[in-house]
Scaffold this motif. Structure first.
Motif, PDB file in Angstrom:
ATOM      1  N   MET A 159       0.845  -1.186   0.000  1.00  0.00           N
ATOM      2  CA  MET A 159       0.000   0.000   0.000  1.00  0.00           C
ATOM      3  C   MET A 159       0.886   1.243   0.000  1.00  0.00           C
ATOM      4  O   MET A 159       1.885   1.318   0.701  1.00  0.00           O
ATOM      5  CB  MET A 159      -0.893   0.002   1.252  1.00  0.00           C
ATOM      6  CG  MET A 159      -1.689   1.264   1.400  1.00  0.00           C
ATOM      7  SD  MET A 159      -2.575   1.301   2.965  1.00  0.00           S
ATOM      8  CE  MET A 159      -3.335   2.891   2.778  1.00  0.00           C
ATOM      9  N   GLU A 160       0.478   2.205  -0.757  1.00  0.00           N
ATOM     10  CA  GLU A 160       1.208   3.467  -0.772  1.00  0.00           C
ATOM     11  C   GLU A 160       0.801   4.308   0.432  1.00  0.00           C
ATOM     12  O   GLU A 160      -0.184   4.006   1.104  1.00  0.00           O
ATOM     13  CB  GLU A 160       0.918   4.227  -2.067  1.00  0.00           C
ATOM     14  CG  GLU A 160      -0.554   4.627  -2.206  1.00  0.00           C
ATOM     15  CD  GLU A 160      -0.854   5.273  -3.535  1.00  0.00           C
ATOM     16  OE1 GLU A 160      -1.432   6.368  -3.519  1.00  0.00           O
ATOM     17  OE2 GLU A 160      -0.509   4.673  -4.563  1.00  0.00           O
ATOM     18  N   VAL A 169      -2.640  13.469   4.907  1.00  0.00           N
ATOM     19  CA  VAL A 169      -3.577  13.589   6.021  1.00  0.00           C
ATOM     20  C   VAL A 169      -5.021  13.641   5.506  1.00  0.00           C
ATOM     21  O   VAL A 169      -5.921  13.039   6.099  1.00  0.00           O
ATOM     22  CB  VAL A 169      -3.224  14.801   6.933  1.00  0.00           C
ATOM     23  CG1 VAL A 169      -3.476  16.118   6.242  1.00  0.00           C
ATOM     24  CG2 VAL A 169      -3.976  14.739   8.251  1.00  0.00           C
ATOM     25  N   GLY A 170      -5.256  14.326   4.409  1.00  0.00           N
ATOM     26  CA  GLY A 170      -6.609  14.391   3.845  1.00  0.00           C
ATOM     27  C   GLY A 170      -7.093  13.042   3.352  1.00  0.00           C
ATOM     28  O   GLY A 170      -8.239  12.652   3.579  1.00  0.00           O
ATOM     29  N   GLN A 171      -6.215  12.316   2.673  1.00  0.00           N
ATOM     30  CA  GLN A 171      -6.575  10.989   2.176  1.00  0.00           C
ATOM     31  C   GLN A 171      -6.796  10.015   3.335  1.00  0.00           C
ATOM     32  O   GLN A 171      -7.730   9.208   3.317  1.00  0.00           O
ATOM     33  CB  GLN A 171      -5.475  10.463   1.254  1.00  0.00           C
ATOM     34  CG  GLN A 171      -5.318  11.236  -0.026  1.00  0.00           C
ATOM     35  CD  GLN A 171      -4.036  10.879  -0.762  1.00  0.00           C
ATOM     36  OE1 GLN A 171      -3.005  10.611  -0.135  1.00  0.00           O
ATOM     37  NE2 GLN A 171      -4.095  10.870  -2.092  1.00  0.00           N
ATOM     38  N   ALA A 172      -5.950  10.107   4.335  1.00  0.00           N
ATOM     39  CA  ALA A 172      -6.092   9.236   5.504  1.00  0.00           C
ATOM     40  C   ALA A 172      -7.390   9.536   6.237  1.00  0.00           C
ATOM     41  O   ALA A 172      -8.053   8.625   6.742  1.00  0.00           O
ATOM     42  CB  ALA A 172      -4.902   9.404   6.438  1.00  0.00           C
ATOM     43  N   LEU A 217       2.585  11.265   6.499  1.00  0.00           N
ATOM     44  CA  LEU A 217       2.333  10.153   5.590  1.00  0.00           C
ATOM     45  C   LEU A 217       1.766   8.983   6.392  1.00  0.00           C
ATOM     46  O   LEU A 217       2.417   8.462   7.291  1.00  0.00           O
ATOM     47  CB  LEU A 217       3.629   9.724   4.893  1.00  0.00           C
ATOM     48  CG  LEU A 217       4.249  10.733   3.930  1.00  0.00           C
ATOM     49  CD1 LEU A 217       5.569  10.197   3.390  1.00  0.00           C
ATOM     50  CD2 LEU A 217       3.287  11.041   2.786  1.00  0.00           C
ATOM     51  N   TYR A 218       0.557   8.584   6.056  1.00  0.00           N
ATOM     52  CA  TYR A 218      -0.129   7.495   6.739  1.00  0.00           C
ATOM     53  C   TYR A 218      -0.049   6.235   5.894  1.00  0.00           C
ATOM     54  O   TYR A 218      -0.393   6.242   4.715  1.00  0.00           O
ATOM     55  CB  TYR A 218      -1.598   7.854   6.978  1.00  0.00           C
ATOM     56  CG  TYR A 218      -1.782   8.964   7.983  1.00  0.00           C
ATOM     57  CD1 TYR A 218      -2.066   8.673   9.302  1.00  0.00           C
ATOM     58  CD2 TYR A 218      -1.653  10.294   7.613  1.00  0.00           C
ATOM     59  CE1 TYR A 218      -2.220   9.680  10.241  1.00  0.00           C
ATOM     60  CE2 TYR A 218      -1.808  11.314   8.535  1.00  0.00           C
ATOM     61  CZ  TYR A 218      -2.090  10.995   9.845  1.00  0.00           C
ATOM     62  OH  TYR A 218      -2.238  12.003  10.766  1.00  0.00           O
ATOM     63  N   GLY A 219       0.397   5.161   6.507  1.00  0.00           N
ATOM     64  CA  GLY A 219       0.455   3.868   5.836  1.00  0.00           C
ATOM     65  C   GLY A 219      -0.618   2.942   6.388  1.00  0.00           C
ATOM     66  O   GLY A 219      -1.484   3.348   7.174  1.00  0.00           O
ATOM     67  N   LEU A 220      -0.534   1.702   6.016  1.00  0.00           N
ATOM     68  CA  LEU A 220      -1.507   0.694   6.454  1.00  0.00           C
ATOM     69  C   LEU A 220      -1.519   0.572   7.979  1.00  0.00           C
ATOM     70  O   LEU A 220      -2.593   0.460   8.587  1.00  0.00           O
ATOM     71  CB  LEU A 220      -1.191  -0.654   5.805  1.00  0.00           C
ATOM     72  CG  LEU A 220      -2.156  -1.784   6.098  1.00  0.00           C
ATOM     73  CD1 LEU A 220      -3.572  -1.417   5.644  1.00  0.00           C
ATOM     74  CD2 LEU A 220      -1.697  -3.054   5.408  1.00  0.00           C
ATOM     75  N   ARG A 221      -0.340   0.596   8.590  1.00  0.00           N
ATOM     76  CA  ARG A 221      -0.263   0.479  10.055  1.00  0.00           C
ATOM     77  C   ARG A 221      -1.051   1.599  10.740  1.00  0.00           C
ATOM     78  O   ARG A 221      -1.834   1.351  11.653  1.00  0.00           O
ATOM     79  CB  ARG A 221       1.190   0.502  10.507  1.00  0.00           C
ATOM     80  CG  ARG A 221       1.325   0.456  12.006  1.00  0.00           C
ATOM     81  CD  ARG A 221       2.771   0.418  12.436  1.00  0.00           C
ATOM     82  NE  ARG A 221       2.810   0.280  13.888  1.00  0.00           N
ATOM     83  CZ  ARG A 221       3.630   0.962  14.657  1.00  0.00           C
ATOM     84  NH1 ARG A 221       4.497   1.782  14.136  1.00  0.00           N
ATOM     85  NH2 ARG A 221       3.605   0.787  15.951  1.00  0.00           N
ATOM     86  N   GLU A 222      -0.831   2.829  10.309  1.00  0.00           N
ATOM     87  CA  GLU A 222      -1.515   3.967  10.925  1.00  0.00           C
ATOM     88  C   GLU A 222      -3.023   3.909  10.688  1.00  0.00           C
ATOM     89  O   GLU A 222      -3.805   4.218  11.588  1.00  0.00           O
ATOM     90  CB  GLU A 222      -0.936   5.291  10.409  1.00  0.00           C
ATOM     91  CG  GLU A 222       0.464   5.582  10.894  1.00  0.00           C
ATOM     92  CD  GLU A 222       1.550   4.836  10.121  1.00  0.00           C
ATOM     93  OE1 GLU A 222       2.666   4.730  10.646  1.00  0.00           O
ATOM     94  OE2 GLU A 222       1.279   4.359   8.990  1.00  0.00           O
ATOM     95  N   LEU A 223      -3.431   3.504   9.488  1.00  0.00           N
ATOM     96  CA  LEU A 223      -4.873   3.375   9.214  1.00  0.00           C
ATOM     97  C   LEU A 223      -5.501   2.315  10.119  1.00  0.00           C
ATOM     98  O   LEU A 223      -6.600   2.508  10.646  1.00  0.00           O
ATOM     99  CB  LEU A 223      -5.114   3.045   7.747  1.00  0.00           C
ATOM    100  CG  LEU A 223      -4.840   4.163   6.754  1.00  0.00           C
ATOM    101  CD1 LEU A 223      -5.057   3.682   5.328  1.00  0.00           C
ATOM    102  CD2 LEU A 223      -5.696   5.385   7.047  1.00  0.00           C
ATOM    103  N   ASN A 224      -4.793   1.195  10.300  1.00  0.00           N
ATOM    104  CA  ASN A 224      -5.308   0.157  11.192  1.00  0.00           C
ATOM    105  C   ASN A 224      -5.374   0.656  12.633  1.00  0.00           C
ATOM    106  O   ASN A 224      -6.330   0.352  13.356  1.00  0.00           O
ATOM    107  CB  ASN A 224      -4.455  -1.105  11.099  1.00  0.00           C
ATOM    108  CG  ASN A 224      -4.710  -1.867   9.821  1.00  0.00           C
ATOM    109  OD1 ASN A 224      -5.777  -1.745   9.223  1.00  0.00           O
ATOM    110  ND2 ASN A 224      -3.733  -2.627   9.382  1.00  0.00           N
ATOM    111  N   GLN A 225      -4.367   1.417  13.064  1.00  0.00           N
ATOM    112  CA  GLN A 225      -4.387   1.988  14.410  1.00  0.00           C
ATOM    113  C   GLN A 225      -5.588   2.925  14.570  1.00  0.00           C
ATOM    114  O   GLN A 225      -6.248   2.905  15.612  1.00  0.00           O
ATOM    115  CB  GLN A 225      -3.097   2.761  14.682  1.00  0.00           C
ATOM    116  CG  GLN A 225      -1.894   1.895  14.903  1.00  0.00           C
ATOM    117  CD  GLN A 225      -0.635   2.734  15.085  1.00  0.00           C
ATOM    118  OE1 GLN A 225      -0.402   3.710  14.378  1.00  0.00           O
ATOM    119  NE2 GLN A 225       0.187   2.339  16.053  1.00  0.00           N
TER     120      GLN A 225
END
Length: 111
Positions: A1-2, A6-9, A40-48
């Motif tokens: 995942m790219e 912050v807006g997209q996240a 920059l938000y990745g998969l880990r941050e989205l899951n958190q």
């Protein structure tokens, strides 16, 4: 995942950009930064973020309460002080504990 801005996240997670900044300020979810300082938000941050939202819904806890709980885990002296205070605040034991602490501090000051 790219990685996401912050807006997209915010769009992906259901949190507002302002709340994402607040969550980061509290140290609960800390995204990576570009050299220019952009989040920059990745998969880990989205899951958190998703699990944080579920935790809040399930147990009714506020973000500042979770931030304090995280601080307790990172700061052993604070954790010990809070545990000591909680132990002394039990009904019946409270007065004896306060008296013991007072005598301890008097001895320390006299030394």
């Amino acid at each position: 995942m790219e990685t996401l801005t912050v807006g997209q996240a915010a769009t992906q997670s259901g949190w507002s950009p302002r709340m994402l900044r607040y969550v980061e300020q509290l140290g609960l979810v800390v995204p990576q930064r570009t050299g220019a300082g952009y989040r920059l938000y990745g998969l880990r941050e989205l899951n958190q973020l998703r699990s944080l939202a579920e935790l809040r819904r399930r147990f009714g806890v506020a973000l500042d309460e979770l931030a304090f709980a995280a601080r307790l885990r990172r700061d052993p002296p604070l954790r010990a002080a809070v545990e000591t205070w909680l132990a002394g605040s039990d009904a019946g034991a409270g007065a004896a504990w306060v008296e013991w602490e007072q005598r301890k501090h008097e001895r320390l000051l006299a030394a």
